[in-house]
Design an enzyme around this catalytic site. Sequence first.
Site, PDB file in Angstrom:
ATOM      1  N   GLY A 272      -0.678   5.966   1.304  1.00 46.80           N
ATOM      2  CA  GLY A 272       0.533   5.172   1.515  1.00 46.80           C
ATOM      3  C   GLY A 272       1.371   5.564   2.711  1.00 46.80           C
ATOM      4  N   PRO A 315      -5.026   8.802   2.583  1.00 43.54           N
ATOM      5  CA  PRO A 315      -4.478   7.903   3.607  1.00 43.54           C
ATOM      6  C   PRO A 315      -5.523   6.906   4.100  1.00 43.54           C
ATOM      7  CG  PRO A 315      -5.081   9.995   4.597  1.00 43.54           C
ATOM      8  CD  PRO A 315      -5.303  10.146   3.108  1.00 43.54           C
ATOM      9  N   GLY A 316      -5.128   5.657   4.258  1.00 41.31           N
ATOM     10  CA  GLY A 316      -6.020   4.657   4.851  1.00 41.31           C
ATOM     11  C   GLY A 316      -5.403   4.169   6.150  1.00 41.31           C
ATOM     12  N   ARG A 317      -4.281   3.422   5.998  1.00 38.00           N
ATOM     13  CA  ARG A 317      -3.578   2.832   7.138  1.00 38.00           C
ATOM     14  C   ARG A 317      -3.278   3.864   8.238  1.00 38.00           C
ATOM     15  NH1 ARG A 317      -0.111  -1.568   6.217  1.00 38.00           N
ATOM     16  NH2 ARG A 317      -0.017  -0.920   4.055  1.00 38.00           N
ATOM     17  N   TYR A 361       2.159 -10.914   3.530  1.00 38.39           N
ATOM     18  CA  TYR A 361       3.256  -9.987   3.209  1.00 38.39           C
ATOM     19  C   TYR A 361       4.490 -10.185   4.067  1.00 38.39           C
ATOM     20  CZ  TYR A 361      -1.084  -7.583   1.878  1.00 38.39           C
ATOM     21  OH  TYR A 361      -2.325  -7.274   1.406  1.00 38.39           O
ATOM     22  N   CYS A 388      -5.020 -24.407  10.539  1.00 36.18           N
ATOM     23  CA  CYS A 388      -4.270 -25.577  10.096  1.00 36.18           C
ATOM     24  C   CYS A 388      -3.296 -25.174   9.014  1.00 36.18           C
ATOM     25  CB  CYS A 388      -5.232 -26.612   9.556  1.00 36.18           C
ATOM     26  SG  CYS A 388      -5.359 -27.949  10.694  1.00 36.18           S
ATOM     27  N   GLU A 389      -2.301 -24.416   9.379  1.00 40.04           N
ATOM     28  CA  GLU A 389      -1.363 -23.931   8.383  1.00 40.04           C
ATOM     29  C   GLU A 389      -0.131 -23.406   9.111  1.00 40.04           C
ATOM     30  OE1 GLU A 389      -3.201 -22.626   5.018  1.00 40.04           O
ATOM     31  OE2 GLU A 389      -1.653 -21.219   4.432  1.00 40.04           O
ATOM     32  N   TYR A 418      -6.284  -3.072   7.328  1.00 35.43           N
ATOM     33  CA  TYR A 418      -6.047  -4.269   6.500  1.00 35.43           C
ATOM     34  C   TYR A 418      -5.996  -5.563   7.315  1.00 35.43           C
ATOM     35  CZ  TYR A 418      -4.861  -0.592   3.187  1.00 35.43           C
ATOM     36  OH  TYR A 418      -4.893   0.528   2.409  1.00 35.43           O
TER      37      TYR A 418
HETATM   38  N1  LLP Z   1      -5.266   5.156  -2.609  1.00 39.81           N
HETATM   39  C1  LLP Z   1      -5.170   4.124  -3.456  1.00 39.81           C
HETATM   40  C2  LLP Z   1      -5.442   4.338  -4.857  1.00 39.81           C
HETATM   41  C3  LLP Z   1      -4.773   2.865  -2.979  1.00 39.81           C
HETATM   42  O1  LLP Z   1      -4.654   1.861  -3.832  1.00 39.81           O
HETATM   43  C4  LLP Z   1      -4.491   2.689  -1.605  1.00 39.81           C
HETATM   44  C5  LLP Z   1      -4.088   1.380  -1.072  1.00 39.81           C
HETATM   45  C6  LLP Z   1      -4.637   3.793  -0.749  1.00 39.81           C
HETATM   46  C7  LLP Z   1      -5.010   5.021  -1.289  1.00 39.81           C
HETATM   47  C8  LLP Z   1      -4.401   3.708   0.730  1.00 39.81           C
HETATM   48  O2  LLP Z   1      -3.114   3.327   1.053  1.00 39.81           O
HETATM   49  P1  LLP Z   1      -2.642   3.407   2.601  1.00 39.81           P
HETATM   50  O3  LLP Z   1      -2.633   4.853   2.989  1.00 39.81           O
HETATM   51  O4  LLP Z   1      -3.633   2.652   3.409  1.00 39.81           O
HETATM   52  O5  LLP Z   1      -1.309   2.772   2.589  1.00 39.81           O
HETATM   53  N2  LLP Z   1      -3.274  -4.793   2.051  1.00 39.81           N
HETATM   54  C9  LLP Z   1      -1.979  -4.133   2.031  1.00 39.81           C
HETATM   55  C10 LLP Z   1      -2.107  -2.695   1.584  1.00 39.81           C
HETATM   56  C11 LLP Z   1      -2.808  -2.567   0.263  1.00 39.81           C
HETATM   57  C12 LLP Z   1      -2.935  -1.127  -0.143  1.00 39.81           C
HETATM   58  C13 LLP Z   1      -3.802  -0.990  -1.342  1.00 39.81           C
HETATM   59  N3  LLP Z   1      -4.029   0.346  -1.770  1.00 39.81           N
HETATM   60  C14 LLP Z   1      -1.364  -4.232   3.410  1.00 39.81           C
HETATM   61  O6  LLP Z   1      -1.997  -4.771   4.312  1.00 39.81           O
HETATM   62  O7  LLP Z   1      -0.249  -3.766   3.624  1.00 39.81           O
END
Ligand code: LLP
Length: 463
Positions: A272, A315-317, A361, A388-389, A418
């Site tokens: 997150g 972490p992903g994002r 979002y 088309c939106e 994402y």
């Molecule tokens: N761990 C779990 C259990 C999660 O559900 C998520 C994200 C992460 C880690 C990674 O979170 P990050 O570090 O990437 O924030 N599509 C949305 C975000 C959805 C996140 C879902 N879960 C967007 O584009 O903002």
Amino acid sequence: MHSAVSSPAPDWLAVPDDANDLVPEIWPASATRDADGELSLGGIGACELARTYGTPLQVLDEGEVRRRASAFRDAFDAAAAEHRTTARVYYAGKALLNTSIVRWVMDEGLNVDVCTGGELEVALAAGADAGRLGFHGNNKSVAELERAVEVGVGTIIIDSEIEIERLAAIVSRTGTTQRVMLRVNSGVHAETHDFLATAHEDQKFGTPLAQAPELVARIREVDGLDLAGLHCHIGSQIFGVAGFRESAARVLDLHQELLAGGNIPQLNLGGGFGIAYTRTDRPEPIESLAAGIVSAVAEECEARGIRIPALSFEPGRAIVGNAGVTLYEVGTIKDVELDVGVRRYVSVDGGMSDNARPALYGAQFSARLASRAGADGASLVRVVGKHCESGDIVVDHEYLPADIAPGDLLAVPATGAYCAALSSNYNHVPRPPIVAVDAGEARVIVRGESIVDLLARDAGIDR
Ligand code: LLP
């Protein structure tokens, strides 16, 4: 700031001194302008990238992904060592997953978290050591669980009671031992700078804290299940330590209670970590964030007189977001008169099919001219796609040089997370390729879709 002239600009967006500037927090470190003003990424000019691969194009800076992955690993290693524990970092593959990324982050010492059978197959296809994978999901099927156990996934994060029974049946049939964690819902939900803490959070993930002891007791009863600890994830695009601390405090109360029934070596606090999309986002450096979060956990443990568990994060994002830049070609431009002034609509050759985040979002992005630096002063624009939106917005509000024209290349930064992951074929627009750039070299890591791909699944076509 905009009081002199009536304008549809939002209050948060200031007129930049230079509408060609590249705010370092938003762009990969390799993003520069050459002497002629052309944007360069990973040592390659935007025009050359567009000529070679076409537009729209998802550019991914490999060095940036690797640097961010190793920075997370080092920051959490150092913070954990300060408090005599260890920390593991899982890259959350849902942000953007392909075999190249899996290899890069694993090379940099990260583990990988997957949340569906499909993501698991991508990680395995990359040659990932299954022991370094975590498997998430609120509705994993029996087949997905069987596959995860069969290939030896390191940790399965159990989400609900039903999943315990599904896994119990699988491990008893196969005679395996599976390491698991239990995902709990701490009642803390964080988004950006604020967090909300309730007793009962109204969402689908995890097990409410109050029910967790019963589920843990059941996991402990099953011979082939090895309970590593508790997991919680409080949201995405979070800034600061406070939400993590509050959630950790709540989960540690449960952790402490459960210690009476046996060892609990680990605690996973999820992902997150927020990033900069526009110049108003100011993420804290990962070094101080990691230090703050781990100290907060250590203090909460000390207050309860318990040992600090081994920690993990997902972490992903924050690993891939700012490593990605989307290149578009500018098409039509129109000025629309509103009561509050003129809004200039700049259309590009992609849109909500390659970046659904604004539509889904209301997410804000920024943009810069890429093929050249603009000569004129800043003009407020809304960048829109070709779908088309009317909600097909790429960048809601941005100041770009007023001489922006059809045929220019436009770069939208911070699209690594994402965007490709959520992409679609809406309106039968083919999905763009993903091209990795690094030290002057570019290569396709995911090919773009062709018209043949678009027609491939239509059973009404004679072949
Ligand atoms: N761990 C779990 C259990 C999660 O559900 C998520 C994200 C992460 C880690 C990674 O979170 P990050 O570090 O990437 O924030 N599509 C949305 C975000 C959805 C996140 C879902 N879960 C967007 O584009 O903002």
